[in-house]
Motif scaffolding. Structure first.
Motif, short mmCIF file in Angstrom:
data_model
loop_
_atom_site.label_atom_id
_atom_site.label_comp_id
_atom_site.label_asym_id
_atom_site.label_seq_id
_atom_site.Cartn_x
_atom_site.Cartn_y
_atom_site.Cartn_z
N UNK A 1 0.83 -1.21 0.00
CA UNK A 1 0.00 0.00 0.00
C UNK A 1 0.86 1.26 0.00
N UNK A 2 1.96 1.23 0.75
CA UNK A 2 2.84 2.40 0.82
C UNK A 2 3.60 2.61 -0.49
N UNK A 3 3.98 1.52 -1.15
CA UNK A 3 4.64 1.64 -2.45
C UNK A 3 3.68 2.26 -3.45
N UNK A 4 2.44 1.81 -3.44
CA UNK A 4 1.44 2.37 -4.35
C UNK A 4 1.22 3.85 -4.07
N UNK A 5 1.18 4.23 -2.81
CA UNK A 5 1.03 5.64 -2.45
C UNK A 5 2.23 6.45 -2.92
N UNK B 1 2.00 7.07 -6.59
CA UNK B 1 0.88 7.91 -7.03
C UNK B 1 0.96 9.32 -6.45
N UNK B 2 1.50 9.44 -5.24
CA UNK B 2 1.55 10.75 -4.60
C UNK B 2 2.94 11.38 -4.66
N UNK B 3 3.92 10.62 -5.10
CA UNK B 3 5.28 11.14 -5.23
C UNK B 3 5.89 11.51 -3.89
N UNK B 4 5.55 10.80 -2.83
CA UNK B 4 6.08 11.11 -1.51
C UNK B 4 7.10 10.09 -1.06
N UNK B 5 8.33 10.56 -0.82
CA UNK B 5 9.40 9.63 -0.43
C UNK B 5 9.18 9.06 0.96
N UNK B 6 8.39 9.73 1.80
CA UNK B 6 8.14 9.19 3.13
C UNK B 6 7.40 7.84 3.02
N UNK C 1 16.21 15.76 1.50
CA UNK C 1 15.09 14.97 2.03
C UNK C 1 15.05 13.59 1.38
N UNK C 2 15.26 13.54 0.07
CA UNK C 2 15.26 12.25 -0.62
C UNK C 2 16.45 11.42 -0.17
N UNK C 3 17.61 12.04 0.01
CA UNK C 3 18.79 11.30 0.44
C UNK C 3 18.61 10.75 1.86
N UNK D 1 17.53 6.13 5.44
CA UNK D 1 16.71 5.46 6.46
C UNK D 1 16.17 4.14 5.90
N UNK D 2 15.69 4.17 4.66
CA UNK D 2 15.17 2.95 4.03
C UNK D 2 16.25 1.88 3.92
#
Length: 197
Positions: free
Chosen positions: A122-126, A129-134, A179-181, A186-187
Protein backbone atom coordinates in the motif's frame (compact mmCIF):
# COMPACT_ATOMS: atom_id res chain seq x y z
CA UNK A 1 -12.36 -8.78 12.19
CA UNK A 2 -15.05 -10.40 14.32
CA UNK A 3 -14.40 -13.75 12.62
CA UNK A 4 -10.67 -13.49 13.42
CA UNK A 5 -11.32 -12.58 17.05
CA UNK A 6 -13.83 -15.42 17.52
CA UNK A 7 -11.61 -17.95 15.76
CA UNK A 8 -8.63 -16.91 17.87
CA UNK A 9 -10.64 -17.23 21.09
CA UNK A 10 -12.18 -20.63 20.32
CA UNK A 11 -9.55 -22.54 18.31
CA UNK A 12 -7.42 -25.07 20.16
CA UNK A 13 -3.70 -24.35 20.30
CA UNK A 14 -1.89 -25.96 17.34
CA UNK A 15 1.38 -27.90 17.37
CA UNK A 16 3.18 -25.09 15.51
CA UNK A 17 1.95 -22.55 18.05
CA UNK A 18 3.19 -24.84 20.82
CA UNK A 19 6.62 -24.82 19.17
CA UNK A 20 6.56 -21.01 19.17
CA UNK A 21 5.54 -21.12 22.82
CA UNK A 22 8.72 -23.10 23.57
CA UNK A 23 10.68 -19.95 22.66
CA UNK A 24 8.38 -17.75 24.73
CA UNK A 25 8.84 -19.71 27.96
CA UNK A 26 12.54 -20.35 27.37
CA UNK A 27 12.44 -24.10 26.69
CA UNK A 28 14.23 -23.27 23.45
CA UNK A 29 16.80 -20.53 23.24
CA UNK A 30 17.78 -18.40 20.29
CA UNK A 31 20.47 -20.99 19.52
CA UNK A 32 17.66 -23.21 18.27
CA UNK A 33 17.50 -21.05 15.15
CA UNK A 34 15.17 -23.01 12.93
CA UNK A 35 12.71 -21.77 10.34
CA UNK A 36 9.94 -22.38 12.85
CA UNK A 37 11.21 -19.49 14.99
CA UNK A 38 9.24 -16.52 13.67
CA UNK A 39 11.34 -13.91 15.48
CA UNK A 40 9.00 -10.90 15.72
CA UNK A 41 6.02 -13.11 16.51
CA UNK A 42 7.96 -14.74 19.36
CA UNK A 43 8.93 -11.36 20.82
CA UNK A 44 5.34 -10.09 20.60
CA UNK A 45 4.06 -13.32 22.18
CA UNK A 46 6.45 -12.73 25.09
CA UNK A 47 5.18 -9.18 25.49
CA UNK A 48 1.54 -10.23 25.29
CA UNK A 49 2.12 -13.04 27.80
CA UNK A 50 3.78 -10.65 30.26
CA UNK A 51 0.77 -8.29 30.09
CA UNK A 52 -2.21 -10.60 29.57
CA UNK A 53 -1.07 -14.06 30.67
CA UNK A 54 -0.71 -17.38 28.88
CA UNK A 55 -4.18 -17.97 27.47
CA UNK A 56 -4.33 -18.97 23.82
CA UNK A 57 -6.10 -15.69 22.99
CA UNK A 58 -3.47 -13.60 24.81
CA UNK A 59 -0.67 -15.34 22.92
CA UNK A 60 -2.52 -14.84 19.63
CA UNK A 61 -3.36 -11.19 20.31
CA UNK A 62 -0.47 -9.68 18.27
CA UNK A 63 -1.67 -11.53 15.17
CA UNK A 64 -5.31 -10.68 15.87
CA UNK A 65 -4.40 -6.99 16.07
CA UNK A 66 -2.29 -7.25 12.91
CA UNK A 67 -5.46 -8.18 11.02
CA UNK A 68 -6.67 -4.61 11.44
CA UNK A 69 -3.45 -3.26 9.91
CA UNK A 70 -3.95 -5.77 7.11
CA UNK A 71 -7.59 -4.69 6.57
CA UNK A 72 -6.59 -1.01 6.51
CA UNK A 73 -3.78 -1.76 4.04
CA UNK A 74 -6.13 -3.72 1.79
CA UNK A 75 -8.56 -0.79 1.85
CA UNK A 76 -5.70 1.45 0.68
CA UNK A 77 -4.72 -0.97 -2.10
CA UNK A 78 -8.20 -1.52 -3.54
CA UNK A 79 -8.77 2.25 -3.72
CA UNK A 80 -6.68 2.16 -6.90
CA UNK A 81 -9.19 -0.14 -8.64
CA UNK A 82 -10.61 1.45 -11.79
CA UNK A 83 -14.10 -0.07 -11.47
CA UNK A 84 -16.46 -0.98 -8.65
CA UNK A 85 -16.31 -4.61 -9.80
CA UNK A 86 -12.51 -4.72 -9.34
CA UNK A 87 -12.78 -2.87 -6.03
CA UNK A 88 -15.26 -5.32 -4.49
CA UNK A 89 -13.63 -8.40 -6.03
CA UNK A 90 -10.25 -7.37 -4.64
CA UNK A 91 -11.72 -6.59 -1.23
CA UNK A 92 -13.53 -9.94 -1.02
CA UNK A 93 -10.51 -11.95 -2.21
CA UNK A 94 -8.17 -10.26 0.24
CA UNK A 95 -10.47 -9.92 3.25
CA UNK A 96 -13.04 -12.70 3.19
CA UNK A 97 -11.27 -15.93 2.25
CA UNK A 98 -11.12 -18.20 5.33
CA UNK A 99 -7.68 -19.69 4.60
CA UNK A 100 -5.66 -16.44 4.85
CA UNK A 101 -7.83 -15.27 7.75
CA UNK A 102 -6.73 -18.34 9.72
CA UNK A 103 -3.21 -16.90 9.90
CA UNK A 104 -4.46 -13.93 11.91
CA UNK A 105 -6.08 -16.25 14.46
CA UNK A 106 -2.86 -18.16 15.25
CA UNK A 107 0.20 -17.31 17.36
CA UNK A 108 2.57 -17.63 14.40
CA UNK A 109 4.37 -15.15 12.15
CA UNK A 110 2.19 -15.65 9.08
CA UNK A 111 -0.51 -13.13 9.96
CA UNK A 112 2.05 -10.53 10.97
CA UNK A 113 4.01 -11.03 7.74
CA UNK A 114 0.82 -10.74 5.65
CA UNK A 115 -0.15 -7.52 7.45
CA UNK A 116 3.27 -5.92 7.07
CA UNK A 117 3.58 -7.04 3.43
CA UNK A 118 0.17 -5.56 2.61
CA UNK A 119 1.17 -2.36 4.42
CA UNK A 120 4.39 -2.17 2.37
CA UNK A 121 2.52 -2.72 -0.90
CA UNK A 122 0.00 0.00 0.00
CA UNK A 123 2.84 2.40 0.82
CA UNK A 124 4.64 1.64 -2.45
CA UNK A 125 1.44 2.37 -4.35
CA UNK A 126 1.03 5.64 -2.45
CA UNK A 127 4.64 6.62 -3.12
CA UNK A 128 4.24 6.13 -6.87
CA UNK A 129 0.88 7.91 -7.03
CA UNK A 130 1.55 10.75 -4.60
CA UNK A 131 5.28 11.14 -5.23
CA UNK A 132 6.08 11.11 -1.51
CA UNK A 133 9.40 9.63 -0.43
CA UNK A 134 8.14 9.19 3.13
CA UNK A 135 5.89 6.40 1.81
CA UNK A 136 8.99 4.63 0.50
CA UNK A 137 10.44 4.71 4.02
CA UNK A 138 7.19 3.28 5.42
CA UNK A 139 7.25 0.62 2.69
CA UNK A 140 10.80 -0.36 3.62
CA UNK A 141 9.76 -0.63 7.26
CA UNK A 142 6.79 -2.83 6.32
CA UNK A 143 8.95 -5.09 4.16
CA UNK A 144 11.50 -5.39 6.95
CA UNK A 145 8.94 -6.21 9.62
CA UNK A 146 7.44 -8.81 7.28
CA UNK A 147 10.81 -10.59 7.08
CA UNK A 148 11.27 -10.39 10.85
CA UNK A 149 7.81 -11.92 11.24
CA UNK A 150 8.51 -14.83 8.91
CA UNK A 151 11.81 -15.44 7.13
CA UNK A 152 9.99 -17.14 4.24
CA UNK A 153 8.77 -13.69 3.13
CA UNK A 154 12.34 -12.66 2.26
CA UNK A 155 11.84 -13.14 -1.49
CA UNK A 156 8.72 -10.96 -1.45
CA UNK A 157 10.50 -8.29 0.58
CA UNK A 158 13.45 -8.27 -1.82
CA UNK A 159 11.01 -7.56 -4.66
CA UNK A 160 9.45 -4.75 -2.60
CA UNK A 161 12.86 -3.28 -1.75
CA UNK A 162 13.72 -3.37 -5.47
CA UNK A 163 10.55 -1.37 -6.17
CA UNK A 164 11.46 1.04 -3.36
CA UNK A 165 14.92 1.50 -4.89
CA UNK A 166 13.28 2.16 -8.27
CA UNK A 167 11.13 4.81 -6.60
CA UNK A 168 14.23 6.54 -5.25
CA UNK A 169 15.94 6.34 -8.66
CA UNK A 170 12.93 8.09 -10.21
CA UNK A 171 13.18 10.78 -7.53
CA UNK A 172 16.93 11.21 -8.11
CA UNK A 173 16.31 11.80 -11.80
CA UNK A 174 14.17 14.77 -10.77
CA UNK A 175 17.04 16.11 -8.68
CA UNK A 176 18.99 15.25 -5.54
CA UNK A 177 17.49 16.78 -2.42
CA UNK A 178 18.56 16.27 1.16
CA UNK A 179 15.09 14.97 2.03
CA UNK A 180 15.26 12.25 -0.62
CA UNK A 181 18.79 11.30 0.44
CA UNK A 182 17.81 11.07 4.12
CA UNK A 183 14.73 8.99 3.20
CA UNK A 184 16.89 6.69 1.09
CA UNK A 185 19.41 6.34 3.92
CA UNK A 186 16.71 5.46 6.46
CA UNK A 187 15.17 2.95 4.03
CA UNK A 188 18.56 1.35 3.41
CA UNK A 189 19.33 1.08 7.14
CA UNK A 190 15.93 -0.54 7.75
CA UNK A 191 16.43 -3.03 4.91
CA UNK A 192 19.96 -3.99 5.94
CA UNK A 193 19.16 -4.29 9.65
CA UNK A 194 16.22 -6.60 8.89
CA UNK A 195 18.21 -8.69 6.40
CA UNK A 196 21.21 -9.21 8.66
CA UNK A 197 19.48 -9.51 12.04
Amino acid sequence: GLYVVMRSAWLSFTIDEAMSYNYVVGLWGEEVNIANNHFLNTQLMKLSQSVFGSSAFALRLPNVLSFFLYAWSVSQIVRYAKTNWLYFTGAVLLLALPFPLEFFALARGYGLSMAFSAFAIAQIMKAFSKNGEVHLVYASLGAGLAVLSNNAVLNVSIVMWTMILAGFVVKWKKGFTSRVMVSFGVSLIIALSCLFR
